[in-house]
Design an enzyme around this catalytic site. Sequence first.
Site, PDB file in Angstrom:
ATOM      1  N   ASP A   1       6.016  -1.212  -8.553  1.00 37.28           N
ATOM      2  CA  ASP A   1       6.927  -1.394  -7.419  1.00 37.28           C
ATOM      3  C   ASP A   1       8.331  -0.917  -7.738  1.00 37.28           C
ATOM      4  O   ASP A   1       9.106  -0.582  -6.839  1.00 37.28           O
ATOM      5  CB  ASP A   1       6.987  -2.869  -7.024  1.00 37.28           C
ATOM      6  CG  ASP A   1       5.786  -3.220  -6.191  1.00 37.28           C
ATOM      7  OD1 ASP A   1       4.709  -3.431  -6.772  1.00 37.28           O
ATOM      8  OD2 ASP A   1       5.910  -3.243  -4.956  1.00 37.28           O
TER       9      ASP A   1
ATOM     10  N   ARG B   1      11.835  -7.353   1.983  1.00 38.60           N
ATOM     11  CA  ARG B   1      11.209  -7.687   0.692  1.00 38.60           C
ATOM     12  C   ARG B   1      12.123  -7.148  -0.420  1.00 38.60           C
ATOM     13  O   ARG B   1      12.727  -6.086  -0.257  1.00 38.60           O
ATOM     14  CB  ARG B   1       9.802  -7.078   0.562  1.00 38.60           C
ATOM     15  CG  ARG B   1       8.771  -7.825   1.399  1.00 38.60           C
ATOM     16  CD  ARG B   1       7.355  -7.445   1.051  1.00 38.60           C
ATOM     17  NE  ARG B   1       6.896  -8.088  -0.168  1.00 38.60           N
ATOM     18  CZ  ARG B   1       5.715  -7.802  -0.736  1.00 38.60           C
ATOM     19  NH1 ARG B   1       4.919  -6.900  -0.208  1.00 38.60           N
ATOM     20  NH2 ARG B   1       5.338  -8.433  -1.830  1.00 38.60           N
TER      21      ARG B   1
ATOM     22  N   ARG C   1       1.963  -3.328   2.886  1.00 40.26           N
ATOM     23  CA  ARG C   1       2.527  -3.721   1.590  1.00 40.26           C
ATOM     24  C   ARG C   1       2.227  -2.591   0.615  1.00 40.26           C
ATOM     25  O   ARG C   1       1.591  -1.601   0.976  1.00 40.26           O
ATOM     26  CB  ARG C   1       2.042  -5.102   1.101  1.00 40.26           C
ATOM     27  CG  ARG C   1       0.773  -5.676   1.677  1.00 40.26           C
ATOM     28  CD  ARG C   1      -0.484  -5.076   1.151  1.00 40.26           C
ATOM     29  NE  ARG C   1      -0.412  -4.868  -0.271  1.00 40.26           N
ATOM     30  CZ  ARG C   1      -0.986  -3.888  -0.911  1.00 40.26           C
ATOM     31  NH1 ARG C   1      -1.685  -2.965  -0.253  1.00 40.26           N
ATOM     32  NH2 ARG C   1      -0.875  -3.760  -2.205  1.00 40.26           N
TER      33      ARG C   1
END
Length: 365
Positions: free
Chosen positions: A243, A89, A48
């Site tokens: 992100d 994702r 991640r």
Amino acid sequence: MKRTIWPHPADPRAIQILDQRRLPHEVVIADLLSCDDAVRAIRDMAVRGAPLIGATAAYGVWFACLEAQSSPDPAAYFKSALARLRESRPTAVNLFTVIDRQLKALDPVSDFSQKAALALETAAAVVEEDVEICRRIGGHGLELIKTIAGKKQGQSVNILTHCNAGRLACVEWGTATAPIYLAHQEGLPVHVWVDETRPRNQGANLTAWELGEAGIPHTVIVDNAGGHLMQHGKVDMVIVGTDRTTRTGDVANKIGTYLKALAAHDNGVPFYVALPSTTIDWKIRDGFKEIPIEERNPDEVRHAEGWSEGARRSVLLTPATSRACNHGFDVTPARLITGLITERGVCEASEAGLTGLFGDNAHES
Ligand code: MRU
């Protein structure tokens, strides 16, 4: 510094990762052998963090090329494998930019064995570039820490961070942690307040683990403690990751980042975002309207996971019938950000700041 993803030393068709779901209590290396293994690793958060998601996706495309060669319809197979990868994702933009970069690199050749060779080369480049970007972010952030250290007469510089924007979220170094590692290596006294980061506890499980491995003093705090510590002058600066960043400097990062930015603003604490340019989405301007925010399984909120009697266990926290909601990220508006620490230097969180540093890339997409 150990890496988080690397080619299998004995199997030329495999990639290895550190399975982050097992940290901090077990260090387990997992093999990725197919595009769907890469999809699962990203989706189930064995890997991640935006840059590492991108690196894993880069190898996912390579696997898809290898697998396409033995499919009766290679092009159709490749297309559906990449669609699964894209769906793994939603928020970290690196996933999409890396897949697009691979497609561009593979476009000149039609044969899937040639595509596979190019995809492996591109994946290796993505990995090496991430290491270099993070190292440079470290150098620029180090200067900010030095300035604060200069005013503290030998006392520790207290840095608060949220989630894990460390080496575990990247290939090496991390983004938010890179300046901290360099400061520690230079002998500057640093201490890190680590937000535990419910519900997945990336702070408590991952950031605390990697800082501990590096011998960096740190203290894990509950997510609600940061404001109190700032009011009492116990936080000198905040450094978080991102992100996805809009071209105007809004930043999507792990849920709770926004509240830290508000508290920092109210208390005059500098709030920095460590920003590899790979997380800028040049196509968008408005973080609230345009960044897709991941909604995860509410059971992550209803339960807590931890280590007990030699095993990882999950316990129910809420009444069995209570509903829960689980947004993975929030958006911190540019106006609350003191500066963006990029691989090209520190800039204002604004379109002028970002295009000033990355003008050449800003018009690409
Ligand atoms: O849900 P995660 O653990 O992938 O979220 C990670 C973060 O929010 C990080 O802070 C972000 O990806 C920056 S990583 C350098």
